[in-house]
Design a protein around this motif. Structure first.
Motif, PDB file in Angstrom:
ATOM      1  N   UNK A  16      45.333  49.417  38.935  1.00 34.59           N
ATOM      2  CA  UNK A  16      44.351  48.610  38.206  1.00 34.59           C
ATOM      3  C   UNK A  16      43.384  47.927  39.168  1.00 34.59           C
ATOM      4  N   UNK A  17      43.925  47.480  40.285  1.00 40.06           N
ATOM      5  CA  UNK A  17      43.053  46.835  41.273  1.00 40.06           C
ATOM      6  C   UNK A  17      41.994  47.829  41.745  1.00 40.06           C
ATOM      7  N   UNK A  18      42.452  49.021  41.969  1.00 41.06           N
ATOM      8  CA  UNK A  18      41.529  50.063  42.399  1.00 41.06           C
ATOM      9  C   UNK A  18      40.501  50.328  41.300  1.00 41.06           C
ATOM     10  N   UNK A  19      40.987  50.519  40.094  1.00 38.68           N
ATOM     11  CA  UNK A  19      40.125  50.872  38.979  1.00 38.68           C
ATOM     12  C   UNK A  19      39.113  49.753  38.696  1.00 38.68           C
ATOM     13  N   UNK A  20      39.591  48.524  38.772  1.00 37.40           N
ATOM     14  CA  UNK A  20      38.730  47.391  38.433  1.00 37.40           C
ATOM     15  C   UNK A  20      37.577  47.240  39.423  1.00 37.40           C
ATOM     16  N   UNK A  21      37.859  47.620  40.656  1.00 35.17           N
ATOM     17  CA  UNK A  21      36.802  47.512  41.655  1.00 35.17           C
ATOM     18  C   UNK A  21      35.554  48.247  41.173  1.00 35.17           C
ATOM     19  N   UNK A  22      35.761  49.405  40.526  1.00 36.41           N
ATOM     20  CA  UNK A  22      34.632  50.195  40.080  1.00 36.41           C
ATOM     21  C   UNK A  22      34.212  49.820  38.670  1.00 36.41           C
ATOM     22  N   UNK A  23      35.135  49.303  37.928  1.00 37.88           N
ATOM     23  CA  UNK A  23      34.839  48.999  36.536  1.00 37.88           C
ATOM     24  C   UNK A  23      33.959  47.754  36.402  1.00 37.88           C
ATOM     25  N   UNK A  24      34.303  46.712  37.167  1.00 31.86           N
ATOM     26  CA  UNK A  24      33.578  45.438  37.011  1.00 31.86           C
ATOM     27  C   UNK A  24      32.154  45.582  37.482  1.00 31.86           C
ATOM     28  N   UNK A  25      31.237  44.965  36.758  1.00 39.43           N
ATOM     29  CA  UNK A  25      29.841  45.078  37.168  1.00 39.43           C
ATOM     30  C   UNK A  25      29.517  43.992  38.180  1.00 39.43           C
ATOM     31  N   UNK A  26      28.314  44.096  38.715  1.00 41.18           N
ATOM     32  CA  UNK A  26      27.921  43.171  39.770  1.00 41.18           C
ATOM     33  C   UNK A  26      27.861  41.724  39.313  1.00 41.18           C
ATOM     34  N   UNK A  27      27.622  41.507  38.013  1.00 38.86           N
ATOM     35  CA  UNK A  27      27.497  40.114  37.566  1.00 38.86           C
ATOM     36  C   UNK A  27      28.862  39.459  37.320  1.00 38.86           C
ATOM     37  N   UNK A  28      29.858  40.285  37.141  1.00 36.26           N
ATOM     38  CA  UNK A  28      31.164  39.697  36.843  1.00 36.26           C
ATOM     39  C   UNK A  28      31.747  39.047  38.095  1.00 36.26           C
ATOM     40  N   UNK A  29      32.254  37.849  37.949  1.00 34.33           N
ATOM     41  CA  UNK A  29      32.876  37.190  39.117  1.00 34.33           C
ATOM     42  C   UNK A  29      34.202  37.871  39.466  1.00 34.33           C
ATOM     43  N   UNK A  30      34.141  38.707  40.458  1.00 36.37           N
ATOM     44  CA  UNK A  30      35.290  39.539  40.779  1.00 36.37           C
ATOM     45  C   UNK A  30      36.431  38.722  41.385  1.00 36.37           C
ATOM     46  N   UNK A  31      36.067  37.730  42.164  1.00 36.06           N
ATOM     47  CA  UNK A  31      37.107  36.909  42.793  1.00 36.06           C
ATOM     48  C   UNK A  31      38.007  36.294  41.731  1.00 36.06           C
ATOM     49  N   UNK A  32      37.354  35.723  40.716  1.00 40.93           N
ATOM     50  CA  UNK A  32      38.119  35.131  39.627  1.00 40.93           C
ATOM     51  C   UNK A  32      39.049  36.149  38.989  1.00 40.93           C
ATOM     52  N   UNK A  33      38.484  37.335  38.755  1.00 39.55           N
ATOM     53  CA  UNK A  33      39.251  38.362  38.075  1.00 39.55           C
ATOM     54  C   UNK A  33      40.514  38.694  38.849  1.00 39.55           C
ATOM     55  N   UNK A  34      40.352  38.940  40.116  1.00 40.25           N
ATOM     56  CA  UNK A  34      41.517  39.335  40.913  1.00 40.25           C
ATOM     57  C   UNK A  34      42.521  38.192  41.041  1.00 40.25           C
ATOM     58  N   UNK A  35      41.994  36.982  41.107  1.00 32.77           N
ATOM     59  CA  UNK A  35      42.911  35.838  41.175  1.00 32.77           C
ATOM     60  C   UNK A  35      43.793  35.804  39.935  1.00 32.77           C
ATOM     61  N   UNK A  36      43.143  35.895  38.776  1.00 33.77           N
ATOM     62  CA  UNK A  36      43.914  35.866  37.540  1.00 33.77           C
ATOM     63  C   UNK A  36      44.892  37.034  37.500  1.00 33.77           C
ATOM     64  N   UNK A  37      44.400  38.180  37.965  1.00 35.52           N
ATOM     65  CA  UNK A  37      45.220  39.378  37.886  1.00 35.52           C
ATOM     66  C   UNK A  37      46.481  39.214  38.726  1.00 35.52           C
ATOM     67  N   UNK A  38      46.304  38.676  39.919  1.00 35.46           N
ATOM     68  CA  UNK A  38      47.469  38.513  40.797  1.00 35.46           C
ATOM     69  C   UNK A  38      48.394  37.424  40.255  1.00 35.46           C
TER      70      UNK A  38
END
Ligand code: NA
Ligand code: NA
Lengths: 953, 118, 131, 164, 547, 89
Positions: free
Chosen positions: A97-119
């Motif tokens: 999922x981490x791999x997939x999300x890297x490509x799925x999330x768009x540039x505007x989405x706060x990726x740091x937040x996403x991964x924090x929540x995910x972990x």
């Protein structure tokens, strides 16, 4: 604890530590962020790999740390077969999922937040499956609810996201809370919250009276989490989350937590009739219902979501059967469902990402445009349909086999028939997913022209599709894992054999029927869909939101009706409660016999009493005419003071009468600014109610006082009388109590006064600087009936009386220790004298001649009292220890001194300063309100007339 | 005598409670004053009532005295309630000047409608 | 001597009582506020005066402990009674009586309640000019 | 000048000494000393509030005045008591009397007004805005002019001698 | 005698006048003085905490008078804990107030603040019921000043109500004390405990009334049904940092019940029996429900938090009402937790609502630092709602675990668990509206300026500086620490709870008067000795000083 | 004999209190109420002194003195309120 234990603990905590990484690494860019986010997961996977051989060999790795032993909560982890299976899934899929999300999330989405929540979520989930303490498990359980709340609501600007997140939180949260209850009961039955102990106490638990409540509460937790009927409705709405979240939480992991829990508690809870009927039935219903609904969903993710609901139902049903074979089937299906469902979600995500829609009705023909995606999706969907050679087929066969010989209330047909029906719908929606998305001709109306995504995006689903095929063809590959996991579930060693061909069994026919029926249903989907759409059916989300909204509205109504800002009612309730509870308390005891005869009532006392009662009555009757009420208030003060005199309390009388006067002054000053009349606004009924409350309260206090006045007790004050003179150096025992025995009370008391002065000053400042200041300037408060402000006679009289009054003040101050008086009364006397001066010549003129600042006076007072008290430290004595002595030096024959006098000086200064500061503040408001200020002590000095005449001559 | 004092306490309490339950700040303040009288007398009465036995020690005699402790307590209570009343009065003025009303109850409209200073 | 003192003290007490009662009775009996004002300011003052003298005599003659602090209360009352009466009268006049209903001063300035003193009633304070 | 600063009101200081003795109610050397100290100290504190101290010219006249007033007070009380107790309300004839003043000292006017209030059937109700008249209310008289003359003769004249 | 015991009272009492009267013209100096004082207070409180941790009860006899005749201060684990809690909270709140400039929005903030601390510390340390009243008044009057600090229409009227309600409460306190003195003849808590043991239930009518009235008084402070009505209005209209400080004020009521209704009117005392527990329990159940409903139904953020405070007080009281060692331990844990949780919520609320026009939960454009504020709010909210990983969850489990008596469990568990759920939903709705929905919302141009003009409180659009955020983080950090170190904390609290319930130890410590005290008793009464020299006396038999 | 005279005087002042009370409650003018209240204060002083004689103690003398002082001040304050609104302008 061995190395394994340490590794286990580190593994369990890694995701939480890792959660700190993304927020920090996002500054280094999105690739770095994704890479470094993956590292903790990879590390944990490696550790799991290191631990796996031992677990596969049948060992259970344990680690325990003390956390809150008083509660039975310890940070205990253990890794057995079931844990290994789930941990592997959580970490493995997590990595994908981490791999997939890297490509799925768009540039505007706060990726740091996403991964924090995910972990965070990963850690919580891992915690659930590794906990060896059910309270610890509860901690992680609730953490999954919280982290999933954040993940579902990740796109916070989307209303569906917010609503879905709240709904998920509410439903799973409710279940979690029920589970808390269940777990606490369970722990109490066993006498331990350690899972290992609990799992070993199945018989004890199932024979306990508390078994059923515990079971029901725990199942509530499991069912809500795993979206079992009737709590299934939240899951589809959680699909508002980004697809990686759906794939991870809502197919692979979190929703399986409930299933995991049932599997985990299996040895302790399963095997009873009630378990079977609740769990299996709920699972069966959920399976069929989910599958039916899934067929009619047009949104790819919704379709998959209901399919997940259905499959979770399947798993639940299997666990409900309570047989070892069913356990094996369940474990195997967990693995298979994970592989195909995660792949399908990611596929759906890719489609959405590429075509900018997930609506099946707007899709079709994608096989030609994105062949790789189509291949992956088709493989996974066929597995979901239970088509042979894919892994889904294998476990579904096992399920059907188990269902085929399960009796439900002695009926042999219901379970197999419904299971087949579920499988049939499963085939139908799976095929619909394939054909309506990928099949058919290419369309020209896609919102966005789709292509196969970059490798990074399809790598993860592709890998899963490979697994689907691999396990489907070579089930023995999964056998060791299934074996250890199923053994852990069953609590006994099982030896299942996973194979493709089971021979001609009832399951085979059921399977064939399902496939055939499924194809038929797909073919007639269009008319079925019309019927479905036409049929009335409850919209779960609407119902849920309606319930929440109504509850919120009801809460708001109750809250606002009860806390409506009506202080009168609050006080009324307070009064009634006090009287009622006081009476209740009283009636639980009794009183001893009267021990004292009543004192006689001289006629004069009767007169005073009558005046007092009339005074009270008059205040009540006149209260609307405020000034008049104030005048009659004086009667009461006067009578009470007289009463104190009569009843041997001269100090009280002095204090009462002087405080009374200053209070009246304050009220008069206040009345200057507020309305002079109170409008008549409470209804007769309300007045009657208040009258009754008042009467009851009056009766209560009167009766209470009467009761205790006729009964003697032994009091501590004998000591004060005995030691006042020798120990405290004063013969006025009341004063010695005030400045010595209980000087500390007095210290607090003057601080109250000092604070009062401060507050009033602060308030005045705030008022004048605020909107009230503006208003004041525009309002004329002056009554101005009379044109003489500072009449000559008053000025002259005051000039004579001032020094005398000061003298009286000094006298009262000095004698206080031995006779009635003391610092407090003296302070008030001087304050009243100053007040007289202010009234005579006006505040401005007097203030100009005032050398001491009132602020400072309060400060000095408090500090002097404090330092006098602290002075005792020099002698090694406690705060406020007094000393006294006598000076014999002619011509002053005997001068008595006591440190208490200094303390009393502090009292004096504080009182004087506080009263004057209050008056100053009130007067300042008046001056602000456009009042004229006098520069002369009196309105007009007739001597000026003479001087002027002489001057002009 | 005890009956006189007890009934006085009762009357003061009743009057005080009734006024505290009124809807405007001023009667509430009056009511609290009455209550404070009531409770002062109440505490005072918790010692023995005694006529002409003030707790002023007679250095040369061996007289008996009334219980001085409740008196000291009442003194403290009087002073404290004076300070409290003063603050209450001032806050009442402030509330009136700020909001234009001396109602003690805050109605829904008061909370919702933000009427600017007139 | 003792006998005489007792008679003297008793006389003062009785006289004081009568005057005290008369003063308070006048308050009830008399017709209008200004008339009522006469009663207490006089009768009560002498009444209390009598009581105070009786007290002085009692402690001085009977108890043999010369006492004169009662005088202080008398001084107080004598100083304050006219001021009190003056204020009450003005309150009454200001609330109930128009300037026409009382004699004129026959001078440049009228009565204090109705007219500003020469030179007006003070100045503006800095507070009003804003801060 | 220094003496004036230190002892702003000698008469008041003496008065205060007497007040002190009255308060402590015991004439001892210590008390006298203490009273003297306070008698000197207190006026210094209160002096700002009494900027122009009045001058009293004839001390014996003061004594005479006090005695006259005391006597008049006793008479006044008897008279008023009789009116209150026995005279029917209808027969009580009240009058407002304007008394123009020659006194110009604030202290003197105050004493006069006080005297009027304390003596037979009269209450001084208010002054004129410039302090030149006293409005007197007379409880019961048939000859207001004689009352005015009495006031001027019996009291104002004596006060003028004392204060001016 | 350990003079440090009185330091938490004397230090602010001497500092406050200096701040209020000498330093009132220079806000910087006042700030330095106030913060320095508060830091010193934390240090002193920590020292006292360590002293008390050993288990000895230290008694400070004011004026060198023996108990029960003079007033004593009693330092035991409970009072030390409460003073430490107060001082740490105060420091956090003070830094927030200074950093956000709240203290300069009116005069005398620091003086009132220090007086407030003095009052609270005094209430916790005293061993005398009347003195408890006095310090209640000190802390109340200071709170009045802080409550209306900086003024404003709504605040003033709410302040008026707050004062009226508390004056009514104080009056009842005095009625209770009068009854107590009339029926026991003493004011010292330990002495009361001794005397209460002697009163047979047939003659206990008066003391029962006193016990009940005292409980109501404390319930007013602790905001228990049916005397909780005042709290939402007061807390939601107070300046937010002040409301944060008030988190300890409700605990004063809880403390008083813990102290008085264990030591004096404990459930094993024949005269009062389990009267207090029964009523408290019922009241607490309703309070939990009211709090939860208030949270769910709130239209504005500040009342929402205020209601959550109510709910937490209900939960706390459920534990206290059990009067068992285990439940008391749980209560203490929950008490510490809920103090910081409430403070954290009010502090974060302050950061948010000073940056948007009002605290209504309607959608307005996101403030600056929306993400940071959202995270802090999330942390504080899960703390208050009792979700892991913060201490609220453990506290809740702890309370539930210890409420297992039949007849108690079903009610208490349902209340707490359902209450939690409703609270969670309420917080989720609020947070979603404040921080999530706002990101999608843009207010039409003209409306915002208009509404800003009307506001009494100016709105800032500045991002919060580190110092402004630090106190909120510290409060949430305290919750985390309380969770991580739950074991050691609970060990101390367990010992504390044992000490609270061990009436004998308390009585022995207070009433054993060492030699060398000032008045050399010309013994009071016919018995030769003065008052209970040692435990033996205190423990059981009478102290009949028959007069 | 003194005893009898004391009782007589006290009865007179006690009756006086009734009259004062009547006038305070009855009015009709505010001035009447203030006047009656002031009289009541003075009667109370007399009663205090009488009581001091009866009880044979000087302890209550200060109360009388204080009542005299504050009675005056509050009467002036009441009047000033009616006359000027602000009592210490
Ligand atoms: Na005092
Ligand atoms: Na008693």
């Amino acid at each position: 604890m061995g190395d394994g234990s340490n590794l286990l603990v580190i593994m369990a905590l890694l995701p939480f530590v890792g959660a700190l990484v993304p927020g920090w690494m996002i500054r280094a860019g999105r690739n770095a962020c994704a890479t470094f986010t993956a590292i903790p997961t990879i590390l944990a996977l490696v550790m799991l790999g290191l631990l796996a051989p031992d677990v596969m060999a049948g060992e259970v790795i344990q680690a325990e740390f003390s956390w809150l032993p008083q509660l039975g909560l310890s940070a205990s982890f253990f890794l057995d077969g079931l844990g290994l299976l789930f941990a592997g899934m959580i970490l493995g899929v997590g990595l994908l999922i981490i791999l997939y999300a890297r490509f799925y999330l768009s540039g505007e989405d706060p990726m740091g937040q996403f991964y924090t929540y995910l972990l965070l979520f990963q850690g919580a989930m891992l915690g659930i499956v590794l906990s060896d303490n059910i309270l610890l498990l509860l901690v992680f359980w609730e953490l999954t609810s919280l982290s999933s709340f954040l993940l579902i609501g990740y796109w916070k600007h989307l209303p569906e996201g917010r609503q879905g997140a709240r709904m998920a939180l509410a439903v799973t949260g409710a279940g979690g809370l029920a589970m808390i209850g269940g777990m606490l009961i369970l722990g109490n039955i066993v006498g331990s919250y350690n899972l290992t102990d609990i799992l070993a106490s199945g018989d004890l638990i199932q024979s306990s009276d508390w078994y059923v409540p515990a079971l029901v509460l725990i199942l509530l937790g499991a069912f809500t989490k795993s979206a079992q009927f009737p709590f299934h409705f939240w899951l589809p709405h959680a699909m508002a989350a980004p697809t990686p979240v759906s794939a991870y939480l809502h197919s692979a992991t979190m929703v399986k937590a409930g299933v995991f829990l049932m599997a985990r508690m299996w040895p302790a809870l399963a095997g009873t009739e009630i378990w079977f009927y609740i769990v299996a039935s709920v699972g069966l219903i959920t399976m069929v219902l989910g599958a039916v609904i899934a067929l009619f969903k047009d949104d790819l993710k919704a379709l998959l979501a209901f399919s997940t609901v259905s499959h979770l139902g399947l798993l639940t049903m299997l666990l409900g059967f309570g047989t070892p074979a069913a356990a094996v089937a369940a474990v195997f299906h967990i693995i298979n469902h994970l592989t195909f469902k995660a792949a399908l979600f990611m596929t759906a995500g890719i489609v959405d990402h590429e075509a900018h829609t997930r609506d099946i009705k707007r899709l079709g023909g994608l096989a030609r445009l994105m062949p790789i995606t189509a291949t992956i999706g088709t493989i996974a969907a066929l597995s979901m349909a239970g088509i042979p050679l894919f892994n889904g087929f294998l476990s579904k066969e096992m399920m059907l086999e188990e269902a085929s010989h399960t009796y439900w209330f002695e009926n042999p047909w219901i379970v197999p028939a419904l299971a087949t029906l579920g499988a049939l719908f499963s085939v139908a929606y799976s095929l619909r997913f394939i054909f309506h998305t990928f099949g058919g001709p290419v369309r020209d109306d896609y919102p966005h022209k789709p292509h196969d995504p970059p490798f990074g995006m399809y790598a993860a689903p592709a890998l899963l599709a490979v697994l689907v095929v691999l396990i489907g063809l070579m089930p023995f590959l999964a056998e060791p894992l299934v074996t250890v996991a199923a053994s852990a579930v069953a609590g006994e060693a099982l030896h299942p054999h996973l194979k493709i061909w089971h021979g001609v069994t009832p399951a085979l026919f059921m399977s064939l029927a399902a496939i055939g029926g499924g194809i038929v249903f797909l073919l007639i989907h269009r008319p079925l869909d019309r019927v479905w759409l036409a049929a009335p059916r409850p919209e779960a989300k609407a119902i849920f939101e309606w319930i929440v909204e109504k509850l919120a509205a009801l809460s708001r109504w109750i809250t606002e009706i009860s806390h409506n800002g009506a202080i009168s009612r609050y006080v009324a309730i307070f009064t009634v409660a006090s009287v009622a509870l006081g009476f209740a308390a009283y009636s639980g005891g009794g009183v001893g016999p009267e021990t004292r005869a009543m004192l006689p009532i001289p006629p004069l006392v009767g007169v005073g009493w009558f005046a007092l009662v009339c005074g009270v009555g008059a205040v009540v009757v006149f209260h609307r005419t405020r000034f008049r009420a104030l005048v009659v208030l004086s009667i009461i003060g006067l009578m009470i003071s007289a009463g104190f005199v009569y009843l041997s309390a001269p100090d009280l009388a002095l204090t009462q009468i002087s405080v009374e006067t200053v209070t009246i002054m304050l009220l008069l000053l206040a009345l200057h600014f507020i309305p002079k009349e109170t409008p008549k606004e409470s209804s007769g009924l309300l007045r009657a109610r208040d009258g009754v409350i008042a009467a009851v309260a009056g009766l209560g206090t009167g009766a209470l006082a009467y009761t205790f006045m006729l009964r003697d007790v032994d009091t501590i004050s004998g000591f004060h009388l005995d030691n006042s003179y020798e120990g405290g150096g004063g013969s006025n025992v009341v004063n010695v109590i005030l400045v010595d025995f209980r000087g500390y009370d007095t210290y607090g008391e003057i601080i109250v006064l000092g604070i009062a002065g401060l507050i009033i000053y602060a308030l005045m400042t705030a008022l004048l600087n605020g909107p009230a200041g503006r208003k004041l300037r525009n309002t004329d408060f002056t009554r101005d009936l009379s044109r003489d402000r500072h009449p000559l006679m008053m000025v002259v009289a005051t000039r004579v009386m001032m020094p005398i009054a000061v003298m009286v003040g000094i006298y009262i101050f000095l004698r206080g220790h031995n006779y009635p008086g003391g610092g407090f009364v003296a302070g008030l006397v001087i304050a009243i004298a100053l007040l007289m001066q202010y009234m005579a010549s006006g505040f401005a003129w007097t203030q100009m001649r005032q050398r001491i600042q009132y602020h400072a006076m309060i400060g000095f007072g408090v500090v002097i009292a404090g330092l006098t008290g602290a002075g005792a430290w020099l002698a090694g004595k406690p705060f406020l220890t007094s000393a006294y002595g006598y000076i014999h030096r002619p011509p002053i024959e005997e001068f008595e001194w006591a440190t208490a006098l200094f303390f009393d000086l502090g009292v004096f200064l504080t009182v004087l300063g506080a009263v004057m500061l209050m008056l100053y503040s009130l007067s300042r408001i008046a001056r602000y309100a456009g009042q004229q200020v006098n520069l002369e002590p009196m309105d007009y000095d007739p001597a000026d007339r003479v001087k002027k005449r002489e001057g002009s001559e | 005598m005890e009956l006189v004092v007890a009934s006085a306490i009762g009357v003061l309490t009743a009057g005080g409670v009734y006024l505290v339950l009124r809807l405007r700040a001023f009667p509430v303040i009056l009511g609290l004053s009455l209550l404070s009288y009531a409770v002062n007398v109440f505490i005072f009465a918790s010692g023995q009532l005694a006529v002409n036995l003030p707790p002023i020690l007679d250095k040369y005699g061996d007289a008996s005295y009334t219980d001085p402790l409740p008196q000291a307590l009442v003194l403290t209570a009087i002073v404290i309630s004076f300070g409290m009343t003063a603050v209450l009065v001032m806050i009442a003025i402030g509330a009136f000047l700020d909001s234009g009303t001396d109602k003690v109850n805050i109605s829904r409209e008061d909370r919702d409608v933000e009427d600017p200073v007139k | 001597m003792e006998q005489f003192a007792e008679i003297l003290i008793s006389a003062f007490l009785v006289i004081a009582g009568i005057f005290g009662l008369a003063g308070s009775y006048g308050l009830v009996k008399l017709r209008d506020t200004m008339q009522r004002l006469h009663a207490p300011t006089k009768a009560t003052t002498l009444g209390v005066g009598g009581v105070l003298i009786a007290s002085m005599l009692y402690f001085g003659l009977i108890r043999q402990s010369l006492s004169f602090h009662e005088l202080l209360i008398s001084i107080f009352l004598f100083l304050t009674a006219p001021i009190t009466a003056n204020f009450i009268a003005k309150t009454f006049l200001a609330q109930n009586v128009k300037p026409e209903d009382i004699p004129e001063t026959d001078r440049a300035y009228g009565w204090a309640v109705y007219e500003d003193p020469p030179g007006g009633t003070g100045v503006e304070h800095e507070d009003q000019r804003g801060e | 000048m220094l003496a004036r600063r230190l002892v702003p009101h000698p008469i008041i200081s003496v008065l205060l000494l007497i007040v002190w003795i009255m308060l402590v109610n015991k004439v001892t050397v210590g008390n006298l000393l203490l009273g003297a100290i306070f008698g000197l100290a207190v006026p210094v504190i209160t002096a700002p509030y009494w900027p122009d101290r009045p001058t009293v010219h004839r001390p014996f006249k003061v004594l005479e005045y006090i005695l006259i007033v005391l006597w008049d007070i006793i008479v006044a009380n008897v008279e008023v008591a009789l009116i209150i107790l026995f005279k029917p309300n209808k027969k009580i004839e009240s009058h407002w009397i304007n008394v123009p003043l020659e006194l110009t000292s604030a202290e003197a006017i105050t004493v006069l007004a006080g005297t009027i209030t304390m003596t037979p059937g009269t209450v001084s109700a208010m002054l004129s805005a410039d302090g030149g008249n006293i409005l007197v209310h007379c409880l019961d008289t048939d000859d207001p002019d004689s009352v005015r003359a009495d006031i001027k003769q019996r009291y104002e004249r004596r006060l003028k001698e004392i204060f001016q | 005698m350990n003079h440090w015991i009185i330091a938490p009272i004397i230090l602010p009492a001497l500092l406050a006048p200096i701040l209020g009267y000498v330093m009132r013209h220079d806000v910087t100096i006042a700030r330095i003085g106030s913060i320095a004082g508060s830091v010193a207070m934390v240090a002193i409180a920590a020292g006292l905490f360590v002293t008390a941790a050993g288990g000895d009860i230290s008694v400070y006899r004011l004026g060198d008078w023996p108990a029960p005749f003079g007033i004593v201060l009693v330092l035991d684990r409970l009072s030390a804990l409460m003073v430490l809690l107060t001082s740490v909270l105060a420091l956090i709140v003070l830094i927030h107030a200074v950093a956000t400039n709240w203290d300069a929005k009116g005069v005398h903030f620091h003086a009132l603040f220090q007086f407030q601390l003095m009052g609270i510390a005094g209430a916790f340390l005293t061993g005398d019921v009347f003195n408890l009243f006095v310090f209640f008044e000190v802390l109340l009057i200071a709170s009045y000043g802080l409550m209306i600090h900086s003024g404003g229409r709504a605040r003033m009227r709410a302040g008026l109500q707050y004062v009226v309600m508390n004056l009514a409460g104080s009056t009842l306190f005095l009625f209770a004390l009068g009854t107590l003195y009339a029926s026991t003849g003493t004011l010292n808590i330990a002495d009361l405990a001794v005397r209460l043991q002697e009163i047979p239930v047939e003659e206990a009518g008066l003391v029962r009334v006193a016990a009940m009235l005292l409980m109501i008084v404390f319930a007013v402070k602790a905001a228990l049904f049916p005397v909780q009505f005042w709290l939402p209005g007061a807390y939601s209209n107070a300046p937010a940092p002040v409301a944060a400080l008030f988190a300890i004020m409700t605990k004063v009521g809880a403390y008083a019940i813990l102290r008085i209704h264990n030591v004096v009117f404990g459930p094993d005392i024949e005269a009062t029996g389990d009267m207090a527990g029964l009523w408290l329990f019922a009241a607490a159940i309703v309070t939990v429900a009211i709090g939860a409903m208030g949270v769910l139904g709130a239209r504005r953020l500040m009342p929402l938090i205020a209601f959550s405070v109510l709910g937490s007080m209900g939960t706390l009281m459920l534990a206290i009402a059990a009067f068992t060692p285990g439940a008391t331990t749980a209560a203490l844990y929950y008490l510490v937790h809920s103090t910081f949780a409430a403070a954290a919520l009010f502090l974060i609320a302050d950061l948010v609502i000073t940056r948007r026009p009002g605290d209504t939960l309607t959608t307005l454009p996101a403030t600056v630092q929306n993400g940071l504020f959202a995270a802090l709010f999330f942390g504080a909210a899960i703390g208050m709602a009792g979700m892991p990983p913060l201490s609220g969850f453990l506290g809740k489990l702890f309370v539930l675990e210890n409420l297992r008596a039949p007849g108690q469990m079903a009610w208490a568990w349902s209340a707490i668990l359902i209450g939690s759920l409703v609270t969670i939903v309420g917080f989720a709705r609020a947070g979603s509206a404040l921080f999530w929905k706002s990101t999608a919302f843009v207010l039409p141009e003209n409306t915002i300026t208009e509404s800003e003009e009307d506001e009494e409180v100016p709105i800032t659009h500045e991002p919060a500086r580190a110092w402004e955020v630090a106190p909120t983080m510290a409060a949430i950090g305290a919750l985390a620490a309380l969770s991580i170190f739950a074991g050691p904390a609970a060990r101390y609290l367990e010992a504390t709870s044992d000490q609270i319930i061990d009436r004998t130890g308390y009585v022995a410590a207070v009433l054993s008067n060492p030699d060398g005290l000032k008045p050399y008793p010309k013994s009071h009464g016919d018995e030769e000795a003065g008052y209970g020299e040692d435990a033996a006396k205190a423990e059981g038999h009478t102290t009949e000083e028959a007069h | 004999m003194i005893e009898m005279a004391l009782i007589f005087a006290m009865a007179c002042y006690g009756a006086g209190l009734f009259f004062n009370l009547w006038r305070i409650l009855r009015g009709p003018q505010a001035a009447d109420r203030i006047l009656a209240l002031d009289t009541m204060v003075i009667n109370a002083i007399a009663l205090l002194i009488l009581y001091g004689i009866k009880a044979n103690t000087a302890t209550y003398y200060e109360a009388a003195m204080l009542v005299a002082m504050v009675g005056f001040v509050s009467t002036v304050a009441y009047c000033r309120f009616l006359l000027r609104g602000d009592i210490i302008e």
